[in-house]
Design an enzyme around this catalytic site. Structure first.
Site, PDB file in Angstrom:
ATOM      1  N   LYS A 194       0.463  -0.900   0.140  1.00  0.00           N
ATOM      2  CA  LYS A 194      -0.149   0.299  -0.157  1.00  0.00           C
ATOM      3  C   LYS A 194       1.168   1.602   0.329  1.00  0.00           C
ATOM      4  O   LYS A 194       1.472   1.301   1.110  1.00  0.00           O
ATOM      5  CB  LYS A 194      -0.719  -0.124   1.549  1.00  0.00           C
ATOM      6  N   LYS A 247      -2.522  -1.686  -3.899  1.00  0.00           N
ATOM      7  CA  LYS A 247      -3.484  -0.192  -4.233  1.00  0.00           C
ATOM      8  C   LYS A 247      -1.865   0.631  -3.907  1.00  0.00           C
ATOM      9  O   LYS A 247      -1.003   0.960  -3.266  1.00  0.00           O
ATOM     10  CB  LYS A 247      -3.992  -0.596  -2.085  1.00  0.00           C
TER      11      LYS A 247
HETATM   12  C1  PBG Z   1      -7.359   3.213   5.903  1.00  0.00           C
HETATM   13  C2  PBG Z   1      -8.002   3.275   4.385  1.00  0.00           C
HETATM   14  C3  PBG Z   1      -7.666   4.537   3.570  1.00  0.00           C
HETATM   15  C4  PBG Z   1      -8.670   3.478   1.797  1.00  0.00           C
HETATM   16  C5  PBG Z   1      -8.482   2.587   2.424  1.00  0.00           C
HETATM   17  N1  PBG Z   1      -8.555   1.567   3.974  1.00  0.00           N
HETATM   18  C6  PBG Z   1      -7.283   5.348   3.640  1.00  0.00           C
HETATM   19  C7  PBG Z   1      -5.875   5.520   3.851  1.00  0.00           C
HETATM   20  O1  PBG Z   1      -4.839   5.086   4.080  1.00  0.00           O
HETATM   21  O2  PBG Z   1      -5.596   6.716   3.961  1.00  0.00           O
HETATM   22  C8  PBG Z   1      -8.332   4.373   0.885  1.00  0.00           C
HETATM   23  C9  PBG Z   1      -9.807   3.467  -0.358  1.00  0.00           C
HETATM   24  C10 PBG Z   1     -10.160   4.746  -0.704  1.00  0.00           C
HETATM   25  O3  PBG Z   1      -9.314   5.984  -0.897  1.00  0.00           O
HETATM   26  O4  PBG Z   1     -10.925   4.381  -2.188  1.00  0.00           O
HETATM   27  N2  PBG Z   1      -6.288   3.510   6.169  1.00  0.00           N
END
Ligand code: PBG
Length: 327
Positions: A194, A247
């Site tokens: 991520k 992601k």
């Molecule tokens: C929580 C999380 C996030 C997303 C999924 N889980 C936000 C982040 O990490 O700031 C992003 C999902 C999206 O942008 O559709 N940590």
């Protein structure tokens, strides 16, 4: 003309094009992210994500019904609590928003499969994904909380948990806690790879989880790095992850392809809020054809290696797959 090999032969008509497709996809690979919010009678559109809503538990059923009708059977729940505090205690409260939503959703739609996002940023007053120590997110004390959140989600009925916090060692901590509580059969889908990404902007508006100071670069990955994706993937596998996620999706297809080639578990890709928002905005301005773009983005993600696709366009895509437009 003595052209022996004519690639156009296999493109001549729909029947042959379909027969020789290299990428075959099916709605069973789709996961729809759903926002649930504390309160009653709420169904509010997210301004930065037109067409996506926050639902209170009593209104959530309408969306679950639409998903089931569309043939999307997997839902990923995100909770937006009324109260946030320093330690994100609503994330593991027995009557927290995700816990209540799960119990109700399981009761009304027992045939859907429920995955929960395990993180603290939607629940902390400072918006960071863990506990703070001297203005820094403290890794090891956060692990205990994350494990507690995962167990409480499963107690409320989650079929699978998906940690998205990017603390080191969280998969092991979570796996150990789940097993200790008798949940050894509950799989973990790790947001393993991520990146710290501006593509999460609209989500943070939706969840009110923008950090009140600093950013997430101290724990999420640096987008200059490709090989490091394999390091994160390998670590999470060693710690017991069942499914690995990359992601965002669109800008990270190289990383996705690496993870698919180098591992032997199912790989998921998350087409995040910013990807959705960009397509919506461009389509609204009349600059692109929304349906065509959505199909192409999805298929290219599968082509790069995704077995599972998380997307706010899940319902539409299930329709396109059923019609045979893609798939
Ligand atoms: C929580 C999380 C996030 C997303 C999924 N889980 C936000 C982040 O990490 O700031 C992003 C999902 C999206 O942008 O559709 N940590």
């Amino acid at each position: 003309m003595d052209i022996l090999v004519r690639p156009r032969r296999l493109r001549d008509n729909m029947a042959i094009r379909k027969m020789v497709r290299e990428t075959r996809i099916d709605p069973s690979s789709l996961i729809y992210p759903l926002f649930v919010i504390d309160g009653e009678n709420i169904q509010e559109e997210i301004p930065t994500m037109p067409g996506q809503f926050r639902y209170s538990v009593d209104q959530m059923a309408y969306e679950l019904e639409r998903l089931e009708k569309a043939g999307v059977t997997q839902v990923m729940l995100f909770g937006i609590p009324a109260e946030k505090d320093e330690v994100g205690s609503q994330a593991y409260a027995e009557d927290g928003i995700v816990q209540r939503a799960l119990r109700e959703a399981k009761r009304q739609f027992p045939n859907l499969y429920y995955i929960t996002d395990v993180c603290m940023c939607e629940y902390t007053s400072h918006g960071h994904c863990g506990l703070l120590h001297d203005q820094k997110v403290d890794n090891d004390s956060t692990l205990e909380k994350l494990a507690q959140i995962a167990v409480s989600h499963v107690q409320a009925g989650a079929d699978m948990v998906a940690p998205s916090d990017m603390m080191d060692g969280r998969i092991l901590a979570m796996r150990t806690a789940l097993d200790k509580n008798g949940y050894q059969d509950i799989p973990i889908m790790s947001y393993a790879v991520k990146y710290a990404s501006a593509f999460y902007g609209p989500f943070r508006d939706a969840a009110g989880s923008t950090p009140s100071f600093g950013d997430r670069k101290g724990y999420q990955m640096d987008y200059h790095n490709r090989r490091e994706g394999l390091k994160e993937a390998a670590l999470d596998l060693q710690e017991g992850a069942d499914i690995l996620m990359v992601k965002p999706a669109l800008s990270y297809l190289d990383v996705l392809s690496d993870v698919k080639k180098e591992t032997c578990v199912p790989v998921a890709a998350y087409s995040v809020s910013g990807e959705y928002a960009m397509v919506k905005a461009a389509a609204k301005a009349g600059f692109v054809d929304e349906d065509s773009i959505v199909c192409e983005m999805a298929v290219s993600t599968y082509r790069a290696g995704a077995d599972i696709y998380l997307t706010y366009y899940a319902k539409e895509l299930a329709g396109f797959m059923k019609e045979g437009r893609i798939g």
